[in-house]
Design a protein around this motif. Structure first.
Motif, short mmCIF file in Angstrom:
data_model
loop_
_atom_site.label_atom_id
_atom_site.label_comp_id
_atom_site.label_asym_id
_atom_site.label_seq_id
_atom_site.Cartn_x
_atom_site.Cartn_y
_atom_site.Cartn_z
N LEU A 226 2.49 0.05 -19.10
CA LEU A 226 2.52 -1.29 -17.63
C LEU A 226 3.29 -0.99 -16.97
O LEU A 226 4.48 -0.51 -16.98
N VAL A 227 2.78 -0.19 -15.33
CA VAL A 227 3.89 0.48 -14.28
C VAL A 227 4.09 -0.34 -13.57
O VAL A 227 3.06 -0.90 -13.14
N MET A 228 4.98 -1.41 -12.69
CA MET A 228 5.30 -2.31 -11.84
C MET A 228 6.60 -1.07 -11.09
O MET A 228 6.81 -0.59 -10.71
N LEU A 229 5.39 -1.71 -9.72
CA LEU A 229 5.83 -0.41 -8.19
C LEU A 229 6.08 -1.73 -7.00
O LEU A 229 5.82 -2.76 -7.32
N ASP A 230 7.57 -1.64 -6.45
CA ASP A 230 7.63 -2.23 -5.95
C ASP A 230 8.77 -1.82 -5.07
O ASP A 230 9.09 -1.45 -5.20
N SER A 231 8.64 -2.68 -3.23
CA SER A 231 9.90 -2.33 -1.87
C SER A 231 9.61 -4.60 -1.26
O SER A 231 9.13 -4.63 -1.81
N LYS A 232 10.84 -4.45 -1.79
CA LYS A 232 11.62 -5.27 -0.54
C LYS A 232 11.18 -4.83 0.78
O LYS A 232 11.92 -5.72 1.60
N LYS A 233 11.33 -3.34 1.46
CA LYS A 233 11.73 -3.36 2.46
C LYS A 233 10.53 -2.51 3.56
O LYS A 233 10.94 -1.73 5.18
N SER A 234 9.58 -1.63 2.69
CA SER A 234 9.04 -0.79 3.02
C SER A 234 7.52 -0.88 2.66
O SER A 234 7.26 -1.83 1.84
N LEU A 235 6.41 -0.35 3.86
CA LEU A 235 5.00 0.00 3.21
C LEU A 235 5.06 1.36 2.01
O LEU A 235 5.21 2.66 2.61
N CYS A 236 4.77 2.00 1.28
CA CYS A 236 4.91 2.83 0.47
C CYS A 236 3.70 3.12 -0.39
O CYS A 236 2.65 2.24 -1.19
N SER A 237 2.09 4.23 0.04
CA SER A 237 1.71 5.31 -0.78
C SER A 237 1.93 5.74 -1.85
O SER A 237 2.73 6.58 -1.16
N VAL A 238 2.29 6.38 -2.99
CA VAL A 238 2.60 7.00 -4.11
C VAL A 238 1.48 7.44 -5.09
O VAL A 238 0.55 5.94 -4.67
N GLU A 239 1.54 8.54 -5.64
CA GLU A 239 0.70 8.53 -7.17
C GLU A 239 2.03 8.85 -7.97
O GLU A 239 3.38 9.07 -7.45
#
Length: 308
Positions: A226-239
């Motif tokens: 289970l992988v959590m991606l988070d950001s508090k300041k940006s819009l991110c598109s990742v693989e």
């Protein structure tokens, strides 16, 4: 005395003619034999030799068959060293979505959203992006006969200015049982971390996951991550980039969201949005406008009246 051709014919015709004398020999073999067979004293040796050869043949077969079978399996194995069996976005972190400034929602839009059997899918179809955090459930398995090891996990992509138009907030309702790791995209390029057992979640006590652990996978052995991606300041598109040890070699393997990147945007302060709607367990399921009490983080009912 030399015999003539005529005398020889006469001898052949006379049945009473004496037979030629036998030639004496000292090489006679008087060993008892079965008709058409080997000497009887040799037969036990032949039997024992046959048994030994058969046993050696079985042992050799048992030794070589796995070897050549494994060689053939390795030679014919195709695909990535880690097989990705399933990629699923979960609602472990809730179903909050954000939209850019250009997106505006009316009462009719809210009625359509609230009547949808899958509000998250409806919001995504309108261009919504997961806000705050994105939770990805990955089911992976080994795809090599000798096994593989996952040594690292990092994001690959880019980040930009976050959305700040409309926010739909739907808090989480429950959890899932799986190995949980975190990729904090504000520290882009950093490896996955995890929270050791007993650590205080509010204190952000995390350690690099692959510094303490590895994921070893035998052929067809599955593992749920289970992988959590988070950001508090940006819009991110990742693989997601796995580093995998395969037959002594380190290779990189990329995982996408069904061919698309995983996208998450920061959930800004409550007053930073042009429109804010609350739903899910917070407001009895339906999305309604947030009240000033919620926007100002003050006591009071957070759920406002539905839009006309």
């Amino acid at each position: 005395m030399k015999r003539t051709k005529k005398s020889r014919k006469a001898e052949a015709a006379d049945p009473l003619a004496p037979e030629p004398a036998a030639v004496a020999s000292d090489d006679r073999d008087d060993t008892p034999r079965k008709p058409g067979g080997k000497p009887l004293w040799l037969r036990p040796v032949t039997w024992v030799a046959g048994i030994i050869v058969a046993a050696l043949g079985v042992a050799l077969s048992n030794l070589l068959v796995p070897f050549f079978g494994g060689f053939l399996e390795r030679a014919t194995t195709t695909g990535e060293p880690v097989r990705v069996d399933n990629v699923r976005i979960t609602d472990l972190g809730g179903n909050s979505f954000a939209f850019p400034d250009s997106a505006q929602f009316s009462g009719r839009d809210l009625a359509e959203l609230n009547s949808s059997p899958d509000p998250a899918a409806w919001l995504e179809s309108r261009g919504g992006v997961r806000a705050g955090a994105l939770w990805i459930q990955l089911t992976v398995s080994g795809n090599r006969p000798d096994g593989v090891r996952i040594l690292d996990l990092k994001p690959a992509g880019s980040c930009s200015t976050p959305h700040a138009g409309t926010l739909f907030v739907s808090p989480p309702a429950g959890g899932e049982n799986a190995q949980m790791v975190f990729l904090h995209l504000d520290n882009f390029g950093a490896s996955a971390t995890y929270r050791p057992e007993g650590a205080d979640p509010m204190a952000h006590e995390e350690r690099p996951y692959f510094l303490d652990k590895t994921i070893s996978l035998k052929k067809d052995e599955q593992f749920v991550l289970l992988v959590m991606l988070d950001s508090k300041k940006s819009l991110c598109s990742v693989e997601l980039d796995f580093t995998v040890l395969d037959a002594g070699k380190t290779v990189s393997q990329r995982v996408s969201n069904q061919g698309a990147p995983f996208t998450v945007t920061a959930e800004l302060s409550r007053q930073a949005w042009q429109q804010t709607f609350l739903g899910g367990v917070m407001c009895t399921g339906d999305f309604v406008p947030a009240t000033d009490a919620w926007l100002l983080d003050q006591p009071g009912d957070p759920c406002g009246a539905p839009l006309p």
